[in-house]
Scaffold this active site. Structure first.
Site, mmCIF file in Angstrom:
data_model
loop_
_atom_site.group_PDB
_atom_site.id
_atom_site.type_symbol
_atom_site.label_atom_id
_atom_site.label_comp_id
_atom_site.label_asym_id
_atom_site.label_seq_id
_atom_site.Cartn_x
_atom_site.Cartn_y
_atom_site.Cartn_z
ATOM 1 N N LYS A 50 -10.592 -0.920 10.253
ATOM 2 C CA LYS A 50 -10.683 -2.128 9.424
ATOM 3 C C LYS A 50 -10.897 -3.365 10.283
ATOM 4 O O LYS A 50 -10.857 -4.487 9.801
ATOM 5 C CB LYS A 50 -9.432 -2.260 8.574
ATOM 6 C CG LYS A 50 -9.259 -1.030 7.683
ATOM 7 C CD LYS A 50 -8.262 -1.178 6.584
ATOM 8 C CE LYS A 50 -8.199 0.131 5.796
ATOM 9 N NZ LYS A 50 -7.368 0.064 4.606
ATOM 10 N N HIS A 82 0.852 -1.183 0.000
ATOM 11 C CA HIS A 82 0.000 0.000 0.000
ATOM 12 C C HIS A 82 0.894 1.241 0.000
ATOM 13 O O HIS A 82 2.026 1.199 0.478
ATOM 14 C CB HIS A 82 -0.861 -0.037 1.268
ATOM 15 C CG HIS A 82 -1.935 0.992 1.343
ATOM 16 N ND1 HIS A 82 -1.685 2.301 1.714
ATOM 17 C CD2 HIS A 82 -3.272 0.911 1.137
ATOM 18 C CE1 HIS A 82 -2.822 2.974 1.726
ATOM 19 N NE2 HIS A 82 -3.802 2.158 1.375
ATOM 20 N N GLN A 114 -4.799 -4.968 6.687
ATOM 21 C CA GLN A 114 -5.765 -5.855 6.049
ATOM 22 C C GLN A 114 -5.872 -7.206 6.731
ATOM 23 O O GLN A 114 -6.841 -7.932 6.531
ATOM 24 C CB GLN A 114 -5.389 -6.059 4.578
ATOM 25 C CG GLN A 114 -5.486 -4.824 3.728
ATOM 26 C CD GLN A 114 -6.899 -4.271 3.649
ATOM 27 O OE1 GLN A 114 -7.877 -5.012 3.692
ATOM 28 N NE2 GLN A 114 -7.018 -2.961 3.543
ATOM 29 N N CYS A 127 -4.701 2.829 -3.711
ATOM 30 C CA CYS A 127 -3.456 3.213 -3.033
ATOM 31 C C CYS A 127 -2.411 2.115 -3.147
ATOM 32 O O CYS A 127 -1.657 1.852 -2.206
ATOM 33 C CB CYS A 127 -3.716 3.551 -1.557
ATOM 34 S SG CYS A 127 -4.721 5.026 -1.329
ATOM 35 N N ASP A 173 2.830 -4.505 8.103
ATOM 36 C CA ASP A 173 1.592 -3.728 7.969
ATOM 37 C C ASP A 173 0.426 -4.696 8.089
ATOM 38 O O ASP A 173 0.145 -5.474 7.172
ATOM 39 C CB ASP A 173 1.599 -3.013 6.615
ATOM 40 C CG ASP A 173 0.290 -2.301 6.303
ATOM 41 O OD1 ASP A 173 -0.666 -2.409 7.094
ATOM 42 O OD2 ASP A 173 0.229 -1.638 5.248
#
Length: 453
Positions: A274, A171, A251, A412, A248
């Site tokens: 999220k 991302h 997600q 993104c 990261d």
């Protein structure tokens, strides 16, 4: 075709039809029915129960609204998840009975708000499998957490000739901060290529690693291809070269179990919105020895011990990373979301989502001219696609007329799309409250678009 509901394993032969229990109760703040009412932190469920998507849907008020005359189908979960009533009620209760600033107040409500805030920190540490709450700092979200690491750890540890390895999968929020700090420190960002299936090329990754590598920045799951890289193995390999690894988890946290110690991650970041929590709240995990060595990024209240014009001393971590008044209600909402989610069996949720994803892949493959991006065997339920003869924005607009919310654009993740020769695509992303009937509506609408020409 329908996806069967997945339930927790039956532990007794007498349990023929497991019942779906009420989700875990979030932190509740009692309404002021008397002059003295104290907010109570309710613990998460001690033993997760069965999972049913239909039962879960009853906790989400927004899923029962209509859009353009049709029942809402929310397939934009990779952008943000919807919020269960337990989170909404926790926010209302906090502002109704416990609103106060934290840490600095001596009065009752300040203590109560502080207890809720620090309970949230503890819940995040438990959710991530962290060593202690002191390894968790609150941020506005994944993007701010990555920037914080870049401007604290990066500024102190990067220099001319150092490499920052960043897969093409990432991302923008896991690319741009590294480009910015690389310019400031004269380090360089080195992209790691993808293979045809949308997986990180592991041979190329191994070749690019060297003792010049200071950091590897990698997503636990891709927001555009759904790919789940072998993070644990990649982290172990990076550590052979004394490189640090930032993961990261934006997600991943709503779909995968997370154990930062098992992964070996030096840093792990995620966003609450999220994960069924409010927007504007997220967290940074750092290994204890790294957290202890981090320097302040922003200065102000809350992150100090004493201030004079001669000398300022700082609070211990993680508080020295939390300048000013934090998003207290956001932490309350995140705590409620984590407690709510803990009420369900994680393996049952994963099994349901995987079955739903497989059904969606098969169903979407029947739409003429539709091409799904990425074919990684290990993935989350993110289905990015193109439709021959139609711009992705047109596809999204058409679906919206039928009450179906998907995302269109570059997501993104322009380098990942460029890998497929694309500048934009449409994306349907699934979550635990989506159903096979909703997938059927998506596919039916896409077929109608093709027939309409």
């Amino acid at each position: 075709m329908t996806i069967p509901e997945v339930v927790a394993p039956v532990t007794s032969s007498s349990q023929v039809t497991p019942q779906v229990p009420a989700p875990a109760v979030p932190p509740q703040v009692s309404a002021p029915a008397s002059p003295e009412v104290s907010p109570q932190i309710v613990e998460p469920a001690s033993s997760p129960g069965a999972f049913s998507a239909e039962a879960v849907r009853q906790d989400f008020p927004i899923l029962h609204r209509t859009v353009n005359g049709h029942p809402l189908v929310w397939l934009d979960n990779a952008a943000t998840t919807q919020k269960p009533r337990q989170v909404i009620e926790a926010l209302t209760a906090y502002y109704s009975a416990a609103n106060s600033n934290i840490h600095r107040g001596a009065h009752t409500m300040a203590r109560e708000a502080t207890e809720l805030y620090e309970a949230g920190r503890g819940a995040v540490a438990t959710f991530l499998g962290a060593e202690s709450p002191d390894t968790v700092a609150f941020t506005r979200g994944t993007t701010e957490a990555i920037n914080l690491v870049a401007q604290t750890w990066g500024r102190a540890n990067l220099g001319p000739g150092d490499d920052i390895l960043v897969p093409v999968l990432e991302h923008h929020s896991d690319i741009v901060p590294w480009q910015m700090i690389a310019r400031q420190t004269r380090a360089r960002v080195v992209p790691v290529p993808l293979d045809a299936d949308g997986q990180i090329d592991q041979a190329a990754y191994a070749d690019l690693l060297s003792y010049r590598t200071r950091l590897v920045a990698i997503s636990h799951a891709s927001n555009v291809l759904g790919t789940v890289p072998p993070v644990k193995e990649m982290t172990a390999l990076a550590h052979r070269y004394d490189a640090r690894v930032l993961v990261d988890g934006a997600q991943a946290v709503a779909h995968l179990p997370v154990d930062v110690q098992d992964l070996g991650a030096d840093f792990y970041v995620f966003s609450g919105h999220k994960l069924f929590a409010p927007t504007g709240i997220g967290a940074l995990y750092a290994k204890p020895e790294i957290m202890a060595a981090l320097k302040p990024w922003q200065g102000g209240g809350n992150m100090i011990e004493s201030v004079s014009f001669d000398r300022t001393t700082f609070a211990p971590p993680p508080h020295l990373l939390e300048a000013g008044t934090g998003h207290i209600s956001g932490v309350v909402g995140l705590l409620a979301a984590l407690n709510w989610l803990s009420g369900f069996d994680k393996d049952a949720i994963a099994s349901y989502e995987n079955a739903l994803m497989a059904y969606a892949q098969q169903a979407m493959a029947t739409v003429p001219g539709l091409s799904l991006l990425g074919a990684a065997p290990d993935r989350i339920a993110v289905l990015t696609f193109t439709l021959a003869g139609h711009d992705p924005a047109t596809v999204a607009d058409w679906l919206d007329r039928d009450g179906i919310a998907v995302r269109a654009g570059h997501h993104c993740a322009q380098p990942a799309l460029a890998h497929y020769g694309l500048e934009s695509a449409a994306r349907a992303s699934l979550s635990l409250y989506n159903t096979s009937e909703e997938v059927d509506r998506l596919v039916g609408s896409l077929r109608a678009l093709q027939q309409a020409g």
